[in-house]
Design a protein around this motif. Structure first.
Motif, mmCIF file in Angstrom:
data_model
loop_
_atom_site.group_PDB
_atom_site.id
_atom_site.type_symbol
_atom_site.label_atom_id
_atom_site.label_comp_id
_atom_site.label_asym_id
_atom_site.label_seq_id
_atom_site.Cartn_x
_atom_site.Cartn_y
_atom_site.Cartn_z
ATOM 1 N N ARG A 80 49.893 44.212 39.251
ATOM 2 C CA ARG A 80 49.851 44.714 40.624
ATOM 3 C C ARG A 80 48.697 45.678 40.862
ATOM 4 O O ARG A 80 48.454 46.092 41.999
ATOM 5 N N SER A 81 47.989 46.064 39.828
ATOM 6 C CA SER A 81 47.000 47.129 39.949
ATOM 7 C C SER A 81 45.861 46.746 40.886
ATOM 8 O O SER A 81 45.212 45.701 40.698
ATOM 9 N N PRO A 82 45.576 47.567 41.895
ATOM 10 C CA PRO A 82 44.450 47.290 42.793
ATOM 11 C C PRO A 82 43.122 47.653 42.149
ATOM 12 O O PRO A 82 43.081 48.375 41.154
ATOM 13 N N SER A 83 42.060 47.137 42.713
ATOM 14 C CA SER A 83 40.672 47.475 42.378
ATOM 15 C C SER A 83 40.172 46.881 41.063
ATOM 16 O O SER A 83 39.027 47.096 40.686
ATOM 17 N N VAL A 84 41.029 46.144 40.354
ATOM 18 C CA VAL A 84 40.594 45.410 39.166
ATOM 19 C C VAL A 84 41.175 44.004 39.261
ATOM 20 O O VAL A 84 42.161 43.770 39.952
ATOM 21 N N ASP A 85 40.567 43.063 38.562
ATOM 22 C CA ASP A 85 41.064 41.690 38.595
ATOM 23 C C ASP A 85 42.155 41.444 37.570
ATOM 24 O O ASP A 85 42.991 40.562 37.747
ATOM 25 N N LEU A 86 42.156 42.236 36.499
ATOM 26 C CA LEU A 86 43.198 42.093 35.483
ATOM 27 C C LEU A 86 43.226 43.336 34.613
ATOM 28 O O LEU A 86 42.178 43.877 34.249
ATOM 29 N N THR A 87 44.424 43.782 34.323
ATOM 30 C CA THR A 87 44.619 44.742 33.242
ATOM 31 C C THR A 87 45.636 44.143 32.293
ATOM 32 O O THR A 87 46.406 43.259 32.663
ATOM 33 N N CYS A 88 45.655 44.623 31.065
ATOM 34 C CA CYS A 88 46.525 44.033 30.050
ATOM 35 C C CYS A 88 47.502 45.071 29.516
ATOM 36 O O CYS A 88 47.162 46.245 29.385
ATOM 37 N N GLY A 89 48.704 44.616 29.210
ATOM 38 C CA GLY A 89 49.704 45.493 28.613
ATOM 39 C C GLY A 89 49.437 45.653 27.127
ATOM 40 O O GLY A 89 48.982 46.688 26.658
ATOM 41 N N SER A 90 49.719 44.596 26.361
ATOM 42 C CA SER A 90 49.424 44.628 24.929
ATOM 43 C C SER A 90 47.922 44.702 24.716
ATOM 44 O O SER A 90 47.153 43.987 25.363
ATOM 45 N N LEU A 91 47.521 45.556 23.800
ATOM 46 C CA LEU A 91 46.095 45.731 23.545
ATOM 47 C C LEU A 91 45.507 44.493 22.872
ATOM 48 O O LEU A 91 46.184 43.754 22.174
ATOM 49 N N GLY A 92 44.206 44.302 23.102
ATOM 50 C CA GLY A 92 43.486 43.222 22.449
ATOM 51 C C GLY A 92 43.433 41.925 23.230
ATOM 52 O O GLY A 92 42.849 40.948 22.756
ATOM 53 N N GLN A 93 44.007 41.886 24.437
ATOM 54 C CA GLN A 93 44.077 40.631 25.175
ATOM 55 C C GLN A 93 43.000 40.480 26.248
ATOM 56 O O GLN A 93 42.732 39.365 26.710
ATOM 57 N N GLY A 94 42.383 41.574 26.652
ATOM 58 C CA GLY A 94 41.481 41.532 27.799
ATOM 59 C C GLY A 94 40.258 40.668 27.607
ATOM 60 O O GLY A 94 39.809 39.991 28.552
ATOM 61 N N LEU A 95 39.679 40.658 26.421
ATOM 62 C CA LEU A 95 38.483 39.839 26.220
ATOM 63 C C LEU A 95 38.827 38.360 26.360
ATOM 64 O O LEU A 95 38.041 37.590 26.924
ATOM 65 N N SER A 96 39.991 37.938 25.874
ATOM 66 C CA SER A 96 40.398 36.537 26.022
ATOM 67 C C SER A 96 40.473 36.161 27.496
ATOM 68 O O SER A 96 40.013 35.077 27.909
ATOM 69 N N ALA A 97 41.062 37.037 28.301
ATOM 70 C CA ALA A 97 41.165 36.769 29.741
ATOM 71 C C ALA A 97 39.788 36.717 30.382
ATOM 72 O O ALA A 97 39.509 35.840 31.223
ATOM 73 N N ALA A 98 38.913 37.643 30.000
ATOM 74 C CA ALA A 98 37.560 37.656 30.560
ATOM 75 C C ALA A 98 36.803 36.391 30.191
ATOM 76 O O ALA A 98 36.053 35.832 31.011
ATOM 77 N N VAL A 99 36.982 35.918 28.967
ATOM 78 C CA VAL A 99 36.361 34.664 28.544
ATOM 79 C C VAL A 99 36.877 33.516 29.411
ATOM 80 O O VAL A 99 36.114 32.635 29.836
ATOM 81 N N GLY A 100 38.170 33.534 29.702
ATOM 82 C CA GLY A 100 38.731 32.505 30.567
ATOM 83 C C GLY A 100 38.128 32.533 31.960
ATOM 84 O O GLY A 100 37.808 31.481 32.537
ATOM 85 N N PHE A 101 37.963 33.737 32.521
ATOM 86 C CA PHE A 101 37.318 33.862 33.829
ATOM 87 C C PHE A 101 35.896 33.294 33.788
ATOM 88 O O PHE A 101 35.479 32.544 34.681
ATOM 89 N N ALA A 102 35.138 33.681 32.763
ATOM 90 C CA ALA A 102 33.741 33.258 32.672
ATOM 91 C C ALA A 102 33.625 31.749 32.504
ATOM 92 O O ALA A 102 32.761 31.106 33.112
ATOM 93 N N LEU A 103 34.491 31.174 31.681
ATOM 94 C CA LEU A 103 34.454 29.726 31.489
ATOM 95 C C LEU A 103 34.868 29.006 32.774
ATOM 96 O O LEU A 103 34.266 27.994 33.159
ATOM 97 N N SER A 104 35.873 29.527 33.448
ATOM 98 C CA SER A 104 36.308 28.949 34.717
ATOM 99 C C SER A 104 35.172 28.940 35.739
ATOM 100 O O SER A 104 34.939 27.947 36.433
ATOM 101 N N ASP A 105 34.455 30.051 35.816
ATOM 102 C CA ASP A 105 33.340 30.127 36.762
ATOM 103 C C ASP A 105 32.278 29.078 36.434
ATOM 104 O O ASP A 105 31.702 28.443 37.333
#
Length: 273
Positions: free
Chosen positions: A106-131
């Motif tokens: 639900r956090s505004p002003s960012v596209d994604l935040t992660c609960g468990s540590l270590g997951q954000g780069l995987s999500a960012a890679v997914g965004f970049a590949l999707s683009d």
């Protein structure tokens, strides 16, 4: 409230001033509770100032905050950049607020935040590949990663994948503040040499002083121009910017009683005057 992003900040001096304004907002957010994730805002202030005012284009790019507790700095930076109503910061960490102390979906002003540590780069890679697959050639993904997260195997799996696919619109910024909940990162698990590890996975890597806005801006510009995924390792401290903090301050979760909060705010306000 109709919010519009501020014009880009050009000079390193303006970025340094913006970093202190981010710190001041973070102090005020933490002061409401007497303790909290102030250290993360202090260490990442220059990083976030550079990202929000020299890189991020809300209609085109994505921002990922991998360590969810760093979202305090992102909220402050977004408020300073015209992307978040500053009045909302008064609700930070309160029950029912969208501005939770640890970022969520639900956090505004960012596209994604992660609960468990270590997951954000995987999500960012997914965004970049999707683009790339969607033909969004101008889109960029910026992800903030903490150095403690580099102890997680998932980070390196994501780094290997990004390097293999040469995702050149992906930039990672590592807040290397040598701090995690169990103590100094260097005493928990050896992660050095950090830059060489990223290079081994095919990334363009730079290692800079994370509180030097000029060096940061130059490094980010070079990262954006790289022909492969790029990482900037920003060497920082969880107490930078506040001389009033006691020498034994636990930078991971700072105690900020009313008297110390007043001194911290006064110190920053005097520097910004």
């Amino acid at each position: 409230m109709d919010l519009k992003p501020e014009s880009p900040v050009e000079s390193s001096g303006e970025l340094a001033e913006l970093a202190d304004r981010i710190r001041l907002r973070a102090v005020r957010m933490v002061a409401m509770h007497g303790l909290g994730y102030l250290g993360q805002a202090l260490s990442s202030a220059e990083i976030l100032a550079t990202v929000y005012r020299r890189v991020y284009r809300p209609d085109a790019d994505r921002i990922v905050i991998s360590p969810g507790h760093y979202v305090i700095g992102a909220f402050a930076a977004a408020a300073e950049s015209g992307l978040l109503d500053p009045a909302a910061l008064a609700t930070y960490g309160h029950d029912g607020s969208r501005l939770e102390a640890i970022g969520t979906e639900r956090s505004p002003s960012v596209d994604l935040t992660c609960g468990s540590l270590g997951q954000g780069l995987s999500a960012a890679v997914g965004f970049a590949l999707s683009d790339r697959l969607r033909g969004r050639a101008d889109a960029r993904t910026v992800v903030l990663v903490s150095d403690g997260e580099l102890e997680e195997g998932q980070v390196w799996e994501a780094a290997m994948f990004a390097g293999h696919h040469r995702l050149d619109r992906l930039v990672a910024l590592v807040d290397a503040n040598n701090s995690q909940v169990d103590g100094p990162v260097a005493e928990i698990t050896t992660i050095e040499p950090v830059a060489d590890k990223w290079r081994a996975f095919g990334w363009h890597a730079q290692d800079v002083d994370g509180h030097d806005t000029g060096a940061l801006a130059a490094a980010v510009e070079a990262a954006l121009e790289a022909d492969r995924p790029a990482v900037v390792i920003a060497r920082t401290s969880t107490t930078t910017g506040l001389d009033c903090l006691p020498d034994n301050t636990d930078g991971h979760f700072v105690k900020l009683p009313a008297e110390l909060a007043e001194r911290a705010a006064a110190e920053l306000e005097a520097r910004l005057a």
